[in-house]
Enzyme design. Structure first.
Site, short mmCIF file in Angstrom:
data_model
loop_
_atom_site.label_atom_id
_atom_site.label_comp_id
_atom_site.label_asym_id
_atom_site.label_seq_id
_atom_site.Cartn_x
_atom_site.Cartn_y
_atom_site.Cartn_z
N LYS A 1 0.84 -1.21 0.00
CA LYS A 1 0.00 0.00 0.00
C LYS A 1 0.88 1.26 0.00
O LYS A 1 0.61 2.21 -0.74
CB LYS A 1 -0.91 0.01 1.23
CG LYS A 1 -2.06 -1.00 1.14
CD LYS A 1 -2.78 -1.18 2.46
CE LYS A 1 -3.83 -2.28 2.36
NZ LYS A 1 -4.46 -2.63 3.64
N GLN B 1 -4.20 -0.95 9.93
CA GLN B 1 -4.22 -2.31 9.37
C GLN B 1 -4.80 -3.29 10.40
O GLN B 1 -4.36 -3.32 11.55
CB GLN B 1 -2.79 -2.72 8.97
CG GLN B 1 -2.69 -4.06 8.28
CD GLN B 1 -3.37 -4.09 6.91
OE1 GLN B 1 -3.24 -3.16 6.13
NE2 GLN B 1 -4.08 -5.17 6.63
N ASP C 1 -10.62 3.50 4.60
CA ASP C 1 -11.10 2.11 4.59
C ASP C 1 -12.63 2.05 4.56
O ASP C 1 -13.20 1.00 4.29
CB ASP C 1 -10.61 1.37 5.84
CG ASP C 1 -9.41 0.47 5.54
OD1 ASP C 1 -9.19 0.15 4.36
OD2 ASP C 1 -8.70 0.10 6.50
#
Ligand SMILES: NC(=O)c1ccc[n+]([C@@H]2O[C@H](COP(=O)([O-])OP(=O)(O)OC[C@H]3O[C@@H](n4cnc5c(N)ncnc54)[C@H](OP(=O)(O)O)[C@@H]3O)[C@@H](O)[C@H]2O)c1
Length: 294
Positions: free
Chosen positions: A54, A98, A121
């Protein structure tokens, strides 16, 4: 093999190119350099790989990337403090924590602490609620990618029968909302669904987001259906090696499906490209600029 293979890598590369061009315009015309902050707790090897790719993609798109690594002994308060600092940081437009997090930390609390405008997200309850009520929202990247993959095959999803296997907050539920927004007729299946193969066989569009290697077999698929395989499952391979398979038994499913995504090379690359897209959307939203139409 009869099915058309949906090349997630090529579609992701195409979206990524458009995102990078939009970033260049934002930087040149508005002095806006979108910034993505990734928070990684502990040493989970899979998480480290995801986070690294990412960050690399963020930089390759011309955006600012920052990485915040914390030990797996970090307390919930310490992690929340990092999130608050990133909420206040003007150079950070997107925040991604994460998952999974170690057991001493409540992921719901951490997600709820992220400023919704920076929630790339799309997991914050504000964004989930906005999506469910049809308002503009930051939408979770994997379902967003699934819709783009399906739309590479079907110009319109209106009236199509969609079956989503899996009802997690990060994949299944937001995917259902997006499909409803596209006027598909949606069935959600899960671990308590009776006669799952029969339910799956109703689908013009079948999404498998379960986490069970190769669970969906040929006889679950209506001939000609489009099959999107979200699963990422590591299974033993020859010697002491391992390989990654999806939730769909790809080779046999491809004999029945009209179109199908492979694993790897399907949903995975699209998910990262959609994260880049969400970071640009977040940056535009925060700066009060119109979002590029990507
Ligand atoms: N490609 C990507 O970028 C990406 C991103 C995210 C996730 N994934 C992968 O997608 C898969 C799903 O992820 P997730 O986070 O949504 O998983 P999750 O939170 O574990 O949810 C799994 C869902 O599958 C359902 N399920 C489990 N066993 C089942 C069975 N035997 N029959 C029918 N339904 C069953 C569960 O039902 P209940 O609700 O009844 O328990 C649950 O709703 C995983 O393999 C994950 O690695 C891939």
């Amino acid at each position: 093999m009869t099915a058309r293979i949906i090349d997630g890598k090529a579609l992701a590369d195409d979206l990524f190119g458009k995102v990078a061009a939009a970033v260049q315009r934002l930087t040149q015309d508005h002095g806006l350099e979108p910034g993505l902050a990734v928070v990684l707790v502990g040493n989970n090897p899979a998480s480290e790989i995801y986070v690294r790719s990412k960050s690399m993609k963020t930089v390759a798109a011309g955006m600012r990337s920052s990485m915040h690594k914390l030990p797996d002994t970090v307390t919930e308060d310490e992690l929340l403090q990092v999130v608050r600092q990133l909420n206040d940081d003007r150079a950070t437009h997107g925040i991604l924590v994460q998952l999974p997090l170690p057991p001493q930390i409540d992921p719901h609390k951490v997600i709820a602490a992220i400023e919704p405008a920076k929630d790339v997200d799309g997991f914050h309850p504000v964004n989930a609620g906005r999506l469910a009520t049809g308002l503009p929202a930051l939408v979770p990247c994997t379902p967003l990618g699934c819709i783009r993959l399906v739309k590479s095959v079907h110009a319109s999803l209106s009236g199509l029968e969609a079956v989503v296997i899996g009802r997690s907050n990060i994949v299944g539920k937001p995917l259902v909302q997006l499909l409803l927004g596209e006027n598909a007729t949606v069935t959600v299946a899960h671990s308590k669904t009776r006669d799952l193969p029969a339910v799956a066989r109703r689908a013009d569009l079948l999404f498998a987001a379960v986490g069970r290697p190769e669970m969906v077999t040929r006889d679950w698929i209506k001939p000609g259906a489009t099959v999107i395989d979200v699963g990422i499952n590591r299974v033993p391979a020859e010697g002491d090696k391992s390989r990654v398979v999806g939730d769909v038994a790809f080779a046999e499913a491809a004999e029945a499906a009209g179109a199908i995504t492979p694993v790897p090379g399907g949903v995975g690359p699209m998910t990262i490209a959609c994260l880049m897209l969400n970071t640009v959307r977040a940056a535009c939203g925060i700066a009060g600029l119109p979002e590029p139409d990507l």
